[in-house]
Design a protein around this motif. Structure first.
Motif, PDB file in Angstrom:
ATOM      1  N   ASP A  77     -75.829 -10.735  93.827  1.00 40.62           N
ATOM      2  CA  ASP A  77     -74.769 -11.625  94.306  1.00 40.62           C
ATOM      3  C   ASP A  77     -74.580 -11.395  95.800  1.00 40.62           C
ATOM      4  OD1 ASP A  77     -72.220 -13.339  93.524  1.00 40.62           O
ATOM      5  OD2 ASP A  77     -71.560 -11.738  94.875  1.00 40.62           O
ATOM      6  N   ARG A  78     -74.540 -12.460  96.570  1.00 41.78           N
ATOM      7  CA  ARG A  78     -74.463 -12.339  98.028  1.00 41.78           C
ATOM      8  C   ARG A  78     -73.186 -11.624  98.478  1.00 41.78           C
ATOM      9  NH1 ARG A  78     -78.315 -15.934 100.366  1.00 41.78           N
ATOM     10  NH2 ARG A  78     -77.240 -15.977 102.378  1.00 41.78           N
ATOM     11  N   ASP A  79     -72.056 -12.000  97.890  1.00 41.71           N
ATOM     12  CA  ASP A  79     -70.792 -11.371  98.287  1.00 41.71           C
ATOM     13  C   ASP A  79     -70.773  -9.893  97.904  1.00 41.71           C
ATOM     14  OD1 ASP A  79     -69.793 -13.686  99.397  1.00 41.71           O
ATOM     15  OD2 ASP A  79     -68.826 -14.343  97.550  1.00 41.71           O
ATOM     16  N   LEU A  80     -71.337  -9.591  96.751  1.00 43.40           N
ATOM     17  CA  LEU A  80     -71.403  -8.201  96.312  1.00 43.40           C
ATOM     18  C   LEU A  80     -72.292  -7.399  97.263  1.00 43.40           C
ATOM     19  CD1 LEU A  80     -70.416  -6.311  94.036  1.00 43.40           C
ATOM     20  CD2 LEU A  80     -72.545  -6.829  92.822  1.00 43.40           C
ATOM     21  N   MET A  81     -73.382  -8.006  97.709  1.00 44.86           N
ATOM     22  CA  MET A  81     -74.284  -7.326  98.635  1.00 44.86           C
ATOM     23  C   MET A  81     -73.611  -7.090  99.982  1.00 44.86           C
ATOM     24  SD  MET A  81     -77.190  -5.969  98.459  1.00 44.86           S
ATOM     25  CE  MET A  81     -77.392  -6.722  96.841  1.00 44.86           C
TER      26      MET A  81
ATOM     27  N   GLY B 153     -71.617   1.387  90.194  1.00 47.68           N
ATOM     28  CA  GLY B 153     -70.986   2.227  89.187  1.00 47.68           C
ATOM     29  C   GLY B 153     -69.729   2.899  89.696  1.00 47.68           C
ATOM     30  N   GLU B 154     -69.787   3.358  90.948  1.00 48.07           N
ATOM     31  CA  GLU B 154     -68.634   4.044  91.533  1.00 48.07           C
ATOM     32  C   GLU B 154     -67.459   3.103  91.759  1.00 48.07           C
ATOM     33  OE1 GLU B 154     -70.327   5.614  95.047  1.00 48.07           O
ATOM     34  OE2 GLU B 154     -71.305   7.322  94.050  1.00 48.07           O
ATOM     35  N   HIS B 155     -67.741   1.812  91.947  1.00 49.77           N
ATOM     36  CA  HIS B 155     -66.680   0.838  92.236  1.00 49.77           C
ATOM     37  C   HIS B 155     -66.425  -0.118  91.069  1.00 49.77           C
ATOM     38  CE1 HIS B 155     -67.819   2.292  96.226  1.00 49.77           C
ATOM     39  NE2 HIS B 155     -66.624   1.899  96.638  1.00 49.77           N
ATOM     40  N   SER B 156     -66.953   0.240  89.905  1.00 48.65           N
ATOM     41  CA  SER B 156     -66.730  -0.542  88.681  1.00 48.65           C
ATOM     42  C   SER B 156     -67.186  -1.986  88.805  1.00 48.65           C
ATOM     43  CB  SER B 156     -65.236  -0.483  88.293  1.00 48.65           C
ATOM     44  OG  SER B 156     -64.837   0.850  88.076  1.00 48.65           O
ATOM     45  N   HIS B 157     -68.306  -2.198  89.517  1.00 48.34           N
ATOM     46  CA  HIS B 157     -68.894  -3.534  89.609  1.00 48.34           C
ATOM     47  C   HIS B 157     -70.067  -3.623  88.635  1.00 48.34           C
ATOM     48  CE1 HIS B 157     -66.511  -4.450  93.086  1.00 48.34           C
ATOM     49  NE2 HIS B 157     -67.103  -3.553  93.860  1.00 48.34           N
TER      50      HIS B 157
END
Length: 302
Positions: A56-60, A47-51
């Motif tokens: 998702d592996r890259d997101l993790m 939420g803080e980074h607008s994701h």
């Protein structure tokens, strides 16, 4: 007829169901909290980074990297990532997703840290700081002696009942330790004497008829927060800095090995299934034990 478009996965909405499943598996309250906190931390970060929250592996990897860049301990980042991996695995088991996208994701490497222990002099000071004949004095001395001898965790101590302590044989039974494992730990005469004194003082407590072993002040029970608070206060009286209750577990492990106890015996008493924990808990006193052993060997006497 066209098939319906699958709804996007709502991780926040599914979290309570996972926590319910963990309770059904009889995971400890502490474990459920750690896992839940990990998922909530990820959702908050998204939420803080607008994701959009997604498995998702890259997101993790970005989530973990940001945690470390912000100054989080590697163990904290590892715990947060583990929570998400376990959550993802559960979602696959429940059929919420067709495959687990986080399977095989490597955990952050942990730093090798030295975990401090109390010296014999510091431990004596802590015991003396509990001196007195009041109910609270008797209770705190018994707790300090029991924890520093058996290495019990604070949560395990709080969960003890009257039936869990056998003063005649000098044994305490941990019904459900970390990971749901039970064990029996021995204690010596001095600890038994301190517990007996506490039990005699306990007879006049307003909750004397209840089954909980440890009782609090002013007619209340003793929960983890109360145990932490009273031990911190005793440590301040003893002049000890940076004290926390878990330090007594480290101290018990170091004292066991310094007295010549076996590693296998320590693992059984402390409730460890792997030897790695011995190295972690006793690394700070390893040099002292080696020096004492060397003096006993007398290899320089040619």
């Amino acid at each position: 007829m066209a098939s319906r478009k699958p709804l996007p996965l709502d991780l926040a909405a599914l979290l309570p169901s996972w926590e319910l499943s963990l309770r059904a598996e009889r995971k400890s309250a502490a474990t459920i909290k750690v896992y839940g906190d990990g998922v909530r931390a990820f959702l908050r970060w998204c939420g803080e980074h607008s994701h959009s929250p997604a498995l998702d592996r890259d997101l993790m990897k970005a989530f973990v990297a940001d945690l470390l860049d912000a100054g989080a301990e590697p163990s904290t980042a590892r715990s947060r990532q583990l929570a998400m991996r376990r959550f993802s695995a559960w979602l696959e088991e429940e059929g919420e997703i067709t495959e687990d996208p986080l399977i095989g994701l490597k955990a952050p490497k942990l730093d090798t840290k030295v975990t401090e222990s109390l010296s014999e002099d510091e431990l004596r000071k802590l015991v003396r700081a509990c001196g007195g004949k009041e109910f609270r004095d008797r209770r705190d001395e018994a707790i300090v002696r029991l924890m520093s001898e058996t290495g019990m965790r604070a949560g395990e101590v709080c969960g003890l009942t009257l039936d869990d302590v056998d003063l005649t044989r000098g044994l305490v039974t941990v019904r459900r330790g970390k990971g749901g494992k039970g064990r029996i730990a021995p204690f010596g005469a001095q600890t038994g004497l301190a517990i007996d004194r506490y039990l005699r003082a306990r007879r006049t407590h307003l909750l004397a008829e209840t089954t909980a072993l440890w009782l609090g002040d002013r007619g209340k029970g003793l929960e983890y927060y109360g145990l932490h608070k009273t031990l911190k206060w005793r440590a301040e009286l003893a002049g000890l800095k940076n004290f926390h209750p878990h330090l007594l577990r480290h101290t018990a492990a170091s004292r066991w090995l310094a007295a010549g106890g076996s590693e296998g015996g320590l693992m059984a008493v402390a409730g460890w299934s792997t030897r790695d924990m011995i190295d972690r808990y006793t690394r700070s006193t390893a040099a002292e034990r080696a020096a004492a052993e060397a003096r006993g060997l007398g290899l320089g006497e040619l």
